[in-house]
Motif scaffolding. Structure first.
Motif, PDB file in Angstrom:
ATOM      1  N   MET A 301       2.279  20.545  -6.813  1.00  0.00           N
ATOM      2  CA  MET A 301       2.895  20.900  -5.533  1.00  0.00           C
ATOM      3  C   MET A 301       3.574  19.667  -4.928  1.00  0.00           C
ATOM      4  N   ILE A 302       4.667  19.918  -4.243  1.00  0.00           N
ATOM      5  CA  ILE A 302       5.359  18.844  -3.535  1.00  0.00           C
ATOM      6  C   ILE A 302       5.765  19.405  -2.181  1.00  0.00           C
ATOM      7  N   ALA A 303       5.822  18.571  -1.158  1.00  0.00           N
ATOM      8  CA  ALA A 303       6.167  19.100   0.179  1.00  0.00           C
ATOM      9  C   ALA A 303       7.116  18.151   0.880  1.00  0.00           C
ATOM     10  N   TRP A 304       7.746  18.654   1.893  1.00  0.00           N
ATOM     11  CA  TRP A 304       8.584  17.834   2.768  1.00  0.00           C
ATOM     12  C   TRP A 304       7.645  16.931   3.575  1.00  0.00           C
ATOM     13  N   GLY A 323      14.267  11.838   6.045  1.00  0.00           N
ATOM     14  CA  GLY A 323      13.482  12.835   5.307  1.00  0.00           C
ATOM     15  C   GLY A 323      13.083  12.358   3.931  1.00  0.00           C
ATOM     16  N   SER A 324      11.897  12.797   3.484  1.00  0.00           N
ATOM     17  CA  SER A 324      11.456  12.467   2.123  1.00  0.00           C
ATOM     18  C   SER A 324      10.448  13.508   1.657  1.00  0.00           C
ATOM     19  N   MET A 325      10.099  13.405   0.377  1.00  0.00           N
ATOM     20  CA  MET A 325       9.113  14.320  -0.215  1.00  0.00           C
ATOM     21  C   MET A 325       7.785  13.593  -0.394  1.00  0.00           C
ATOM     22  N   THR A 326       6.692  14.351  -0.388  1.00  0.00           N
ATOM     23  CA  THR A 326       5.376  13.770  -0.702  1.00  0.00           C
ATOM     24  C   THR A 326       5.332  13.408  -2.185  1.00  0.00           C
ATOM     25  N   LEU A 327       4.272  12.764  -2.576  1.00  0.00           N
ATOM     26  CA  LEU A 327       3.990  12.596  -4.003  1.00  0.00           C
ATOM     27  C   LEU A 327       3.755  13.975  -4.603  1.00  0.00           C
ATOM     28  N   PRO A 342      -3.176  13.159  -6.792  1.00  0.00           N
ATOM     29  CA  PRO A 342      -1.852  12.668  -7.163  1.00  0.00           C
ATOM     30  C   PRO A 342      -1.596  12.993  -8.640  1.00  0.00           C
ATOM     31  N   TYR A 343      -0.426  13.513  -8.952  1.00  0.00           N
ATOM     32  CA  TYR A 343      -0.134  13.867 -10.348  1.00  0.00           C
ATOM     33  C   TYR A 343      -0.172  12.589 -11.182  1.00  0.00           C
TER      34      TYR A 343
END
Ligand code: FRU
Length: 498
Positions: A301-304, A323-327, A342-343
């Protein structure tokens, strides 16, 4: 003209999280695998660092960590999507990459346009009808670079919205295939302002039939945005982002939240039976998560890594990006709860710098080798002989982000107030901390990822995660520990990440 990438201020840019090359980013979209490569699109406005008519930006990656930007995949240029290519999903169908998105039209904007240019719009809607409409659309690609909108868009128009659902709030299609049938979950809101997810079914991915709806009533917010349904560890999980979900204790403290329902989905009736529900992230800046199945079969999963209705400084400071994405986070279920780790591919970018075993912190503890703006720190500690233990990150003379553990209350608190650019919650005053109850009679394990202006704290193997942005003027980068009584550190590791 898009923002000139040479003029982007690098000060707060992350080292290992995805960000727009310039301009605005929100939700992850079309997170999928096509021809053995990961694709992540996102809500994007290239002309300013604020939300505007949405485009889908596009990045690809071999491992979900290192991303390469491609050209913008979708622009709002058709009558049915002229005011925004809203969120949606992607999947490989045969040799093609299919993207499902919401075409957003807003005739308020047409009316404004008419006013400005003194011309009559051919798209104006009669005053008796809602001015905003959302419909579901398809775009396809053979090469994973150029995406062509389907000629018969929209594939689900307002005539297929079930009774009682608002045509202004019908968005964010997530499509997946099960037993050769296509299924779609769409976020929505009823006329009574109650959130729903609508399920549709199709044999070809183009012609759709309404199947069923899920609602949990008023206490679950007004609109469920960005639904995502998948199988995990023998259960079905439905992720979504409820707007305006009321606070419950320490949960749902942001204006809008992200949740997981765990239960079972009946593919023949489209009924979701809920066994448990939870908030996904206990921090501040986490919204609209989306998931995919990796090539090795893991659900990630990844999120804003932002939130609506918070005031971040990047726009006002003129940094040229926002703006960025989570790990990427691998999901699993343990004791009926969603766990996030964390992947593992991040480990390919880590370089071990410090390893300390078995020592006591009593009073203050500093170690120059732990200071950094971008790094990973893992710590295992025990508070058997202490009452308070805290760690300051991003510390300078006046600024710090503080994580505190209070044994008497069995509570952990993340506080981000001490910063020149403290991020303001536009709905609640003085809202600078997030707390959770946690058993402090046992060893606590933290994995902390710092990345210049962000922190992600995975607690006890991902049972809780706190995500937060943090913008300091001093860019201090010190890490310091403090203990009231004797806190026993069983292990402390630090890696740089590059
Ligand atoms: C969620 C959301 C979606 C919508 C998109 C618009 O953050 O509001 O529901 O499709 O953002 O940018």
């Amino acid at each position: 003209m898009t923002i000139d990438t040479d003029k982007i201020n690098q000060m707060y840019r992350h080292h290992y999280h995805l960000m727009p090359e310039c301009g605005w980013m929100n939700d992850p979209n079309g997170f999928s695998c096509f021809n053995n490569e990961y694709h992540l699109f996102y809500q994007h406005y290239p002309y300013d660092t604020m939300w505007g008519p949405m485009h889908w930006a596009h990045a690809v990656s071999p491992d979900l960590i290192r991303w390469t930007h491609k050209e913008i995949a979708l622009k709002p240029d058709k009558k049915y999507d002229r005011n925004g290519i809203f969120s949606g999903s992607g999947l490989q169908v045969g040799n093609e990459h299919w993207l499902y998105y919401t075409g957003h039209t807003d005739s308020h904007l047409d009316l404004l346009y008419d006013e400005k240019f003194k011309k009559k719009s051919d798209t104006a809607i009669p005053a008796s009808e809602p001015l905003i409409r959302q419909v579901q659309c398809l775009a396809r690609s053979e090469d994973g670079v150029t995406y062509k909108k389907f000629l018969d868009n929209p594939i689900i128009g307002i005539d297929q919205i079930p009774e009682g659902i608002r045509i202004e709030d019908f968005r964010d299609p997530k499509v997946w295939v099960h037993n050769n049938k296509f299924f779609m979950a769409v976020g929505s809101k009823s006329i009574e302002n109650i959130s729903h997810v609508l399920f549709y079914v199709s044999t070809d991915g183009v012609k759709w039939e309404f199947l069923n709806r899920l609602t949990l009533g008023k206490s679950f917010g007004t609109v469920w945005e960005c639904p995502d349904l998948f199988e995990l560890d023998g259960k079905h999980v439905l992720l979504f982002s409820p707007q305006d979900k009321p606070r419950v204790g320490y949960d749902f403290e942001n204006v809008h939240s992200s949740m997981a329902l765990i239960g079972s989905f009946d593919y023949s009736t489209g009924e979701f039976t809920v066994e448990s529900d939870q908030e996904i992230d206990q921090g501040f800046d986490f919204y609209a998560p989306q998931s995919l199945l990796t090539l090795e079969g893991k659900r990630v999963m990844i999120a804003w890594m932002n939130m609506w209705d918070m005031k971040y400084p990047l726009h006002e400071l003129g940094h040229g990006w926002n703006g960025s994405m989570t790990l990427p986070r691998e999901l699993s279920i343990k004791d009926g709860r969603l766990i996030q780790r964390p992947y593992h591919t991040i480990e390919n970018y880590q370089d071990i710098q410090v390893e300390l075993n078995d020592f006591i912190i009593s009073g203050e503890y500093k170690n120059d080798r732990l200071n950094d703006m971008s790094q990973r720190i893992d710590i295992k500690f025990n508070m058997e002989h202490s009452s308070h233990f805290s760690i300051d990150f991003f510390k300078g003379a006046k600024e710090k982000l503080t994580l505190t553990f209070n044994k008497n209350r069995n509570q952990m608190v993340l506080d981000r107030k001490e910063s020149t650019y403290a991020i303001e919650n536009l709905a609640y005053k003085n809202d600078y901390s997030r707390s959770q109850n946690i058993d402090l009679s046992k060893e606590v394990k933290l994995s902390v990822f710092l990345d210049v202006s962000s922190i992600e704290i995975f607690v006890n193997g991902g049972e809780l995660v706190f995500t937060s942005l943090f913008f300091t003027e001093e860019m201090g980068g010190l890490v310091s520990f403090s203990s009231n009584g004797r806190t026993h550190v069983n292990k402390l590791l630090k890696w740089t990440i590059s």
